[in-house]
Design a protein around this motif. Structure first.
Motif: not given
Length: 84
Positions: A1-25
């Motif tokens: 699985m390829l991880r693309v870091f969106v926020c390098s300061c806190f190590g947040v990936t695009d997948r995490q952003i998508e998961d948070h968005a799916a949860a309502g953010a």
């Protein structure tokens, strides 16, 4: 699985952003509140906005449905007042 870091300061990936968005953010601020992404240097905020703009937002869809229902109700009230 390829991880693309969106926020390098806190190590947040695009997948995490998508998961948070799916949860309502639906906004970068809401993403920041659950992941801290975008709260340090801020260089990732536009990328987060882009990711959020690509998918459907459950809250946004509910708001749009509410606006449609409100518009239909307002139209009905106008018709009733015109008929009186």
């Amino acid at each position: 699985m390829l991880r693309v870091f969106v926020c390098s300061c806190f190590g947040v990936t695009d997948r995490q952003i998508e998961d948070h968005a799916a949860a309502g953010a639906c906004t970068p601020r809401q993403i920041a509140s659950v992941s801290k992404a975008g709260t340090d240097c801020g260089s990732c905020v536009r990328t987060i906005q882009g990711l959020l703009g690509r998918g459907a937002c459950p809250r946004r869809e509910l708001m749009e449905q509410g606006e449609e229902a409100l518009s239909a109700t307002a139209l009905s009230e106008v018709r009733l007042s015109e008929a009186a």
